[in-house]
Motif scaffolding. Structure first.
Motif, short mmCIF file in Angstrom:
data_model
loop_
_atom_site.label_atom_id
_atom_site.label_comp_id
_atom_site.label_asym_id
_atom_site.label_seq_id
_atom_site.Cartn_x
_atom_site.Cartn_y
_atom_site.Cartn_z
N PRO A 58 0.86 -1.36 0.02
CA PRO A 58 -0.04 -0.02 -0.12
C PRO A 58 0.80 1.34 -0.20
N ASN A 59 2.12 1.17 0.46
CA ASN A 59 2.94 2.57 0.50
C ASN A 59 4.00 2.59 -0.54
N LEU A 60 3.83 1.64 -1.90
CA LEU A 60 4.80 1.81 -2.64
C LEU A 60 4.55 3.03 -3.56
N LYS A 61 5.69 3.72 -3.77
CA LYS A 61 5.88 5.12 -4.16
C LYS A 61 6.37 4.99 -5.71
N CYS A 62 7.53 3.98 -5.87
CA CYS A 62 8.26 4.13 -6.97
C CYS A 62 8.53 2.78 -7.54
N PRO A 77 -1.99 -5.36 -15.52
CA PRO A 77 -3.43 -4.71 -15.59
C PRO A 77 -3.89 -4.23 -14.19
N GLU A 78 -3.00 -5.00 -13.31
CA GLU A 78 -3.22 -4.48 -11.80
C GLU A 78 -2.44 -3.29 -11.47
N LEU A 79 -1.50 -2.65 -12.28
CA LEU A 79 -0.60 -1.65 -11.74
C LEU A 79 -1.51 -0.59 -10.83
N PRO A 80 -1.02 -0.39 -9.63
CA PRO A 80 -1.74 0.72 -9.01
C PRO A 80 -1.53 2.19 -9.29
N GLU A 81 -2.32 2.89 -9.21
CA GLU A 81 -2.42 4.26 -9.59
C GLU A 81 -1.54 5.10 -8.70
N GLY A 82 -1.12 5.98 -9.27
CA GLY A 82 -0.17 6.94 -8.33
C GLY A 82 1.31 6.48 -7.97
N ASN A 302 14.44 10.30 -14.91
CA ASN A 302 14.08 9.16 -15.83
C ASN A 302 12.80 8.68 -15.68
N VAL A 303 11.95 9.48 -15.41
CA VAL A 303 10.41 9.29 -14.97
C VAL A 303 9.92 8.79 -16.41
N VAL A 304 9.01 7.85 -16.37
CA VAL A 304 8.10 7.24 -17.66
C VAL A 304 6.85 7.97 -17.70
N SER A 305 6.25 8.37 -18.71
CA SER A 305 5.09 8.75 -19.23
C SER A 305 4.12 7.45 -19.41
N LYS A 306 3.26 7.30 -18.32
CA LYS A 306 2.36 6.01 -18.46
C LYS A 306 1.62 6.17 -19.78
#
Length: 310
Positions: A58-62, A77-82, A302-306
């Motif tokens: 629940p606290n995953l940020k990156c 398909p279940e990649l969390p938002e945010g 190096n952030v990716v655009s979803k």
């Protein structure tokens, strides 16, 4: 302080060693063998993770990819938002790719593979070849890897054009962009190199329609993703003589199944996804930089655009 590695089918020991050597005291876990309590997992290092696994933290940020590609993450398909997703941008990775592609180009242009076959039969026969100035190379995908590869090939004397989603102006490289300029780009390419990111728009882009727009005798090099190629279309266009050959380093299923026709096709050169392999010792610095930035609430690199997929 901890980083948790999520990776199926890969030995993670080099990443573990590199992280611990560069940051003594950092706790490094490898899921599912070891892991901190679920609510303490904030930073994941991933390659080919089990689908849906990240919903348990629940606290995953990156989520940091261990390579330049991120399709293996975004296809979940279940990649969390945010959650921010990052990729590796590394000089070693970039140079390795350019070197590999250059080797494949030169092998094709000079026909070096023919002489290995001739050596086996003790045949002394010279073959004609094209000079660099006579060959037009088309690079699909002008990101970090594509742009550097195009520039390296241009320095050798090849005429190089690049095609991308949006125009990329690079000195000495012809610029084509968008679907409206794809045909004009393809019609000039004696050698077509795919370095595209894998997105819904680029999947299956190396198909019969694309191949038919290339000059007769064109050569294909795919070092991006196997899903870019429609396998049956490639074989058909090789068998009917429109394409002269292909060098493939990536495949829809890896390892390439024993029964796959690519193995035995005389015009296909198969390599086992080795064009450019991340060196943890070289790339670990940017992983740790992003880890520190995450902990301090700073913007990541190096952030990716979803939305774009890269």
């Amino acid at each position: 302080m901890s980083i948790t590695i999520f990776s199926q089918g890969r030995n993670t020991s080099r990443w573990e060693s590199a992280l611990k050597e560069r940051r003594p005291g950092l706790e490094v876990y490898v899921y599912p063998n070891t892991a901190p309590p679920a609510d303490q997992v904030e930073f994941a290092l991933a390659w080919n993770h089990p689908p849906g696994v990240f919903t348990s933290f629940p606290n995953l940020k990156c989520i940091a990819s261990t390579g330049a590609g991120v399709d293996h993450i975004l296809r979940d398909p279940e990649l969390p938002e945010g959650i921010q997703i990052t990729r590796i941008v590394d000089e070693d990775l970039t140079q390795d790719m350019a070197t590999f592609v250059t080797a494949q180009v030169l092998n094709h242009v000079r026909g070096l593979h023919r002489y290995k076959e001739a050596q086996r039969s003790h045949t002394w026969k010279q073959h004609s070849y094209k000079r660099t100035a006579e060959v037009v190379i088309g690079v699909m995908g002008m990101g970090v890897l594509g742009a550097h590869t195009a520039q390296q090939l241009s320095k050798l004397g090849f005429k190089v054009n690049g095609w991308s989603r949006s125009p990329k102006l690079i000195e000495g490289i012809g610029a084509y962009a968008g679907t409206e300029e794809l045909t004009a780009f393809l019609e000039k390419a004696n050698i077509l190199i795919c370095l595209l990111p894998l997105t819904k728009d680029t999947a299956n882009i190396l198909n019969k329609d694309t191949f038919s727009k290339l000059p007769k005798g064109a050569y294909i090099i795919n070092v991006a993703r196997g899903e870019h190629v429609v396998d049956e279309d490639l074989i058909d266009m090789l068998d009917n003589g429109h394409l002269s050959g292909a060098s493939l380093d990536v495949f829809r299923e890896e390892p390439l199944p024993e029964e796959h026709p690519f193995w035995e096709h005389p015009l296909i050169h198969v390599t086992p996804h080795i064009a450019s392999i991340t060196n943890p010792a070289s790339a670990v610095s940017q992983i740790l930089e992003n880890y520190d930035r995450m902990r301090h609430g700073e913007s990541l690199i190096n952030v990716v655009s979803k939305t774009k997929g890269y």
